[in-house]
Design a protein around this motif. Structure first.
Motif, PDB file in Angstrom:
ATOM      1  N   LEU A 255       0.838  -1.199   0.000  1.00 34.56           N
ATOM      2  CA  LEU A 255       0.000   0.000   0.000  1.00 34.56           C
ATOM      3  C   LEU A 255       0.870   1.245   0.000  1.00 34.56           C
ATOM      4  N   ASP A 256       0.256   2.378  -0.309  1.00 31.61           N
ATOM      5  CA  ASP A 256       0.975   3.652  -0.320  1.00 31.61           C
ATOM      6  C   ASP A 256       1.079   4.225   1.088  1.00 31.61           C
TER       7      ASP A 256
ATOM      8  N   CYS B 296      -1.865   5.862   3.534  1.00 27.33           N
ATOM      9  CA  CYS B 296      -3.104   5.106   3.353  1.00 27.33           C
ATOM     10  C   CYS B 296      -3.706   4.857   4.742  1.00 27.33           C
TER      11      CYS B 296
ATOM     12  N   ILE C  54      -7.939   4.489   0.520  1.00 26.17           N
ATOM     13  CA  ILE C  54      -6.754   4.938  -0.222  1.00 26.17           C
ATOM     14  C   ILE C  54      -6.846   6.421  -0.519  1.00 26.17           C
TER      15      ILE C  54
END
Length: 115
Positions: free
Chosen positions: A30-31, A34, A115
């Motif tokens: 994931l970024d 997030c 997100i």
């Protein structure tokens, strides 16, 4: 001498390696920044990924994290000796490191990702 030794199913390599790892997330995929909401059997946790690749997070929820607290998501376990590093999976316990202590949650029931 015949001895029988018992151990928890989660401590067996066969259990661990045979798991399909479908119902969860690896946070390093994931970024950064997030947001996750993780519901366990006993609490709801709000988690913001600060550095997803290393598991650095801000977490709020449960009795140990009354306000947003910097911590490190170690991963998930079944209470045995194996840890799915930086993973959060339904049916597993999250392990969060805080000030040299390992906080182990009740079993995860659901994960939602914003997100």
């Amino acid at each position: 001498m015949n001895e029988t030794m018992s151990c928890r199913r989660g401590a067996l390599l066969d259990t661990w390696s045979g798991h399909d790892w479908q119902d969860g997330v690896q946070v390093e995929s994931l970024d950064d920044l997030c947001n996750l909401t993780v519901c366990t059997e006993n609490s709801t946790y709000e988690i913001t990924l600060i550095a997803a690749h290393s598991g650095e997070v801000l977490v709020r929820g449960g009795r140990f994290f009354e306000e947003l607290t910097p911590a490190r998501l170690a991963g998930s376990s079944l209470g045995g000796s194996f840890l799915k590093v930086r993973g959060i999976y339904v049916g597993f316990n999250m392990e969060i490191n805080l000030d040299g202590r390992s906080i182990i949650t009740s079993r995860v029931r659901s994960i939602s990702i914003k997100i």
